[in-house]
Design an enzyme around this catalytic site. Structure first.
Site, PDB file in Angstrom:
ATOM      1  CG  ASP A 146      -1.998  -1.054   1.157  1.00  0.00           C
ATOM      2  OD1 ASP A 146      -2.395  -1.425   0.032  1.00  0.00           O
ATOM      3  OD2 ASP A 146      -2.459  -1.502   2.217  1.00  0.00           O
ATOM      4  CG  ASP A 160      -6.756  -1.493  -1.662  1.00  0.00           C
ATOM      5  OD1 ASP A 160      -6.998  -2.701  -1.850  1.00  0.00           O
ATOM      6  OD2 ASP A 160      -5.833  -1.086  -0.935  1.00  0.00           O
TER       7      ASP A 160
END
Length: 193
Positions: A146, A160
């Site tokens: 991330d 995402d």
């Protein structure tokens, strides 16, 4: 005299005798070749974009390093072994199985309903692409990278974002398709012609 009344079933649009129904034309909702091409193009583009950005981040920033971009937005290299917000971080195998089942179900649904709405290949393509890209990382690495960090929200990645956008597009499409069409408003002052 006490005979029960016979009911006559007359169907509008029936054949000339009024009793036999006209055959019904059924449109298949199964995905056709064009829907599959569109789904694949969107999904593979989402996977490629997500994997490329993760590669750039991991090759340029050490784990936990960050670069301030603007305002609260940072590029911050973190690893997430769970799902959204780090939930189930100790259950990577379960997350892999559940994600695989979800992708398989979406493909099954698309195979049977891909022609239902023209936006369906785009919405499901984004969700499937994002899910598959994160699934590839979990299988290969045991975690996802991330890097999009707004400080007030847990860090996330392009996959995402694609999943969220795809779900929102799908929900908006469903809501808008359920609305009744508006009837034109007649001007009370207009004279009939």
């Amino acid at each position: 005299m006490n005979e029960p009344a016979r009911r006559l079933d007359v169907r509008v649009g029936s054949s000339t005798n009024g009793l036999s129904p006209v055959s019904f034309a059924q449109r298949s909702l199964a995905a056709g070749p064009m829907q599959w091409v569109a789904l694949a193009a969107i999904a593979f583009s989402a996977i490629a974009a997500d994997q490329l950005t993760k590669h750039i981040v991991t090759s340029q920033l050490a784990l936990d390093d960050g670069v301030h971009v603007i305002g609260p937005f940072w590029i911050h290299h973190v690893q997430n072994s769970g799902i959204a917000f780090g939930f189930f971080s100790q259950a990577t195998a379960i997350v892999i199985v559940l994600t695989g089942l979800a992708v398989a179900w979406m493909l099954f649904f698309f195979a049977h309903s891909g022609a239902r709405h023209p936006i369906l290949p785009v919405a499901l393509g984004l969700v499937i692409g994002g899910s598959t890209s994160n699934l590839l990382d979990r299988v290969r690495l045991g975690y996802v990278t991330d890097f999009l960090d707004f400080r007030w929200w847990p860090a996330f990645n392009l996959a995402d974002s694609f999943i969220v956008i795809g779900v929102l597009v799908l929900l908006a499409t469903l809501v808008l398709s359920e609305r009744e069409p508006r009837r034109p408003v007649r001007d009370a002052t207009a004279r009939p012609s």
